[in-house]
Motif scaffolding. Structure first.
Motif, PDB file in Angstrom:
ATOM      1  N   ARG A 140      18.853 -38.014  -3.812  1.00  0.00           N
ATOM      2  CA  ARG A 140      19.569 -36.855  -4.360  1.00  0.00           C
ATOM      3  C   ARG A 140      18.690 -35.616  -4.365  1.00  0.00           C
ATOM      4  N   VAL A 141      17.394 -35.776  -4.642  1.00  0.00           N
ATOM      5  CA  VAL A 141      16.474 -34.646  -4.591  1.00  0.00           C
ATOM      6  C   VAL A 141      16.410 -34.082  -3.175  1.00  0.00           C
ATOM      7  N   LEU A 142      16.302 -34.963  -2.181  1.00  0.00           N
ATOM      8  CA  LEU A 142      16.237 -34.515  -0.787  1.00  0.00           C
ATOM      9  C   LEU A 142      17.521 -33.803  -0.390  1.00  0.00           C
ATOM     10  N   ALA A 143      18.657 -34.342  -0.800  1.00  0.00           N
ATOM     11  CA  ALA A 143      19.939 -33.725  -0.449  1.00  0.00           C
ATOM     12  C   ALA A 143      20.077 -32.352  -1.103  1.00  0.00           C
ATOM     13  N   LEU A 144      19.686 -32.241  -2.374  1.00  0.00           N
ATOM     14  CA  LEU A 144      19.774 -30.949  -3.068  1.00  0.00           C
ATOM     15  C   LEU A 144      18.839 -29.926  -2.431  1.00  0.00           C
ATOM     16  N   ALA A 145      17.632 -30.359  -2.074  1.00  0.00           N
ATOM     17  CA  ALA A 145      16.695 -29.438  -1.437  1.00  0.00           C
ATOM     18  C   ALA A 145      17.264 -28.918  -0.129  1.00  0.00           C
ATOM     19  N   GLY A 146      17.879 -29.796   0.667  1.00  0.00           N
ATOM     20  CA  GLY A 146      18.488 -29.355   1.910  1.00  0.00           C
ATOM     21  C   GLY A 146      19.647 -28.407   1.677  1.00  0.00           C
ATOM     22  N   GLU A 147      20.482 -28.721   0.696  1.00  0.00           N
ATOM     23  CA  GLU A 147      21.630 -27.869   0.365  1.00  0.00           C
ATOM     24  C   GLU A 147      21.193 -26.488  -0.099  1.00  0.00           C
ATOM     25  N   LEU A 148      20.112 -26.437  -0.876  1.00  0.00           N
ATOM     26  CA  LEU A 148      19.644 -25.165  -1.445  1.00  0.00           C
ATOM     27  C   LEU A 148      18.706 -24.407  -0.512  1.00  0.00           C
ATOM     28  N   GLY A 149      18.277 -25.046   0.549  1.00  0.00           N
ATOM     29  CA  GLY A 149      17.317 -24.410   1.437  1.00  0.00           C
ATOM     30  C   GLY A 149      15.953 -24.250   0.788  1.00  0.00           C
ATOM     31  N   ARG A 150      15.595 -25.185  -0.084  1.00  0.00           N
ATOM     32  CA  ARG A 150      14.315 -25.141  -0.790  1.00  0.00           C
ATOM     33  C   ARG A 150      13.509 -26.400  -0.463  1.00  0.00           C
ATOM     34  N   THR A 151      12.243 -26.356  -0.816  1.00  0.00           N
ATOM     35  CA  THR A 151      11.386 -27.527  -0.693  1.00  0.00           C
ATOM     36  C   THR A 151      11.142 -28.089  -2.083  1.00  0.00           C
ATOM     37  N   ALA A 152      11.505 -29.339  -2.285  1.00  0.00           N
ATOM     38  CA  ALA A 152      11.311 -29.981  -3.587  1.00  0.00           C
ATOM     39  C   ALA A 152       9.867 -30.460  -3.714  1.00  0.00           C
TER      40      ALA A 152
END
Length: 453
Positions: A140-152
């Motif tokens: 979920r962290v990886l998916a959110l980072a991709g969706e937001l265009g950020r690096t977690a």
């Protein structure tokens, strides 16, 4: 009657126990209309400085994160922000409060199990370090980072070997899978974390060494892996060694109201505590190693993170309740105060907060001071089990209506981990005590209400 367990105190708290300082305690009770907590933020500052000094003396690159769950008060998060400490948060509410106090997002560690997407989203947006507890959470962290265009930014939390059935952390197989999944542009895998249930310095040193070795392995996979969090679990020393020994040697069931028995207690005396425990950890040589923890982390270029809560709050607060009734029983009294045992959260763990409260008399001239008088302390609710002190305390004078009972050193986990407005009783407010601006040691301190709602 039980043996005495007088608490360690500080100059700030002692100044409020006798006239003229005690007048302030009675005035606050009159003005606030019920029990309240006192906070001493300068003690928090001193404890934080001691942890940093332990890192500096060992030559270790270390970061101190305040575990916010230990106390909800805004003032401690505010002091953490001013001092440049990190803050460990485990909910969206704690994250929001830390940011509002001025703590930067990059100075936050987000911990806890199965974090919801809202918390993870805000954590990623603010660049917080997320301690990943499970593989689905990592996905979920990886998916959110991709969706937001950020690096977690993440740590991988290890399952502690001594707790194989714990619901927290990744086992060896899950860890291998997590390392492979972290080889993506959506995440910076910053390192590893673990948490222990007890205070065993040797066990913590061994796990720290294993985590440093994991960093080396992760780097071989192209991951950053340059920090290790050893969590919290730095003991607090509440009472003197001899008093603690005498308590264990002499305590009997009849020393407790209704012969109440407990399976165990917090170690209220600890010869190595707080920043001293961190110093001991850094100087310990783990099993199978020839170098100390400090040497190992320096050689590996690893930053060591600690997340103390209770230890940063040592002597940073106390709890004040008013006596509103005294009932005589055979050979002891039952004192009823205007608060609840929910404000001394050790009861939450099926145990007792053992350090003696200090009785602050209302000041009448006709008091008989010949003591001690054994008394247990009950709350103002209709529950038989709602006792602040089951132990028959050796009070110095016979308690009377209007007296105050001050429980010392309650800032760490006692004040609000379990508080409830049962019976529609309001939660005790928190009062911040600060030195007089005039700088005189004899000047009356200033007070204000904490900003946390």
């Amino acid at each position: 009657m039980s043996t005495a367990l007088p608490p360690h105190t500080t100059e700030e708290s002692r100044a409020l126990l006798t006239p003229p300082g005690s007048a302030l305690l009675h005035e606050l009770r009159h003005g606030l209309g019920g029990p309240y907590h006192l906070l001493f933020p300068q003690r928090f500052d001193a404890n934080a400085a001691a942890f940093r000094q332990a890192f500096a003396e060992a030559g270790v690159d270390g970061r101190v994160y305040y575990a916010k769950k230990a106390n909800k008060a805004a003032v401690f998060a505010e002091r953490a922000a001013v001092a440049g400490l990190g803050v460990d948060v485990a909910s969206h509410g704690e994250l929001r409060e830390a940011l509002a106090a001025g703590v930067r997002g990059s100075d936050l560690i987000v911990t806890g199990p199965a974090k919801d997407d809202h918390l993870l989203r805000v954590a990623v947006l603010h660049g917080a370090l997320v301690a990943v507890d499970a593989l689905d959470e990592l996905d979920r962290v990886l998916a959110l980072a991709g969706e937001l265009g950020r690096t977690a930014r993440t740590l991988l939390r290890r399952l502690s070997p001594g707790q194989p059935h714990s619901r927290f952390g990744l086992d060896d197989g899950e860890m291998e899978s997590a390392l492979r999944r972290c080889r993506t542009e959506q995440v910076v895998m910053a390192g590893f974390s673990f948490h222990l249930a007890g205070y065993d310095i040797r066990e913590r040193a061994d796990l720290a060494a294993e985590s440093v070795r994991l960093c080396t392995r992760a780097r071989a996979l192209g991951l950053r892996a340059d920090r290790v969090s050893v969590g919290g679990g730095f003991a607090v020393d509440y009472v003197d060694a001899q008093d603690w020994r005498r308590f264990h040697e002499s305590t009997r069931p009849e020393h407790f109201h209704q012969h109440k028995a407990f399976s165990g207690y917090y170690p209220y005396h600890s010869p190595v505590a707080g920043a001293g425990a961190l110093a001991a950890l850094l100087s310990t040589t783990p099993a199978g190693e020839r170098s100390s923890v400090a040497d190992l982390v320096r050689a590996a270029g690893v930053t060591l993170l600690v997340e103390p809560g209770r230890a940063l709050l040592d002597q940073a607060g106390c709890t004040v309740m008013r006596v509103q009734g005294v009932k005589e029983r055979d050979a002891y009294d039952i004192v009823t105060v205007d608060g609840s045992s929910l404000s001394l959260s050790e009861q939450w763990f099926g145990s007792e907060f053992l350090p003696d409260p200090v009785l602050v008399p209302a000041g009448r001239a006709d008091r008989d001071d010949a003591g001690p008088y054994p008394a247990c302390v009950g709350a103002a609710t209709c529950l038989e089990s709602d006792m602040l002190s089951w132990r028959k305390l050796p009070l110095p004078v016979r308690p009377a209506v209007g007296d105050l009972l001050v429980y010392h050193n309650t800032a760490g986990y006692q004040m609000d981990s379990n508080e409830s407005a049962f019976h529609e009783l309001p939660l005790p407010p928190k009062v911040v005590i600060e030195p007089s601006p005039h700088g005189s040691a004899s000047a009356r301190p200033r007070w204000r209400l904490d900003r946390h709602p």
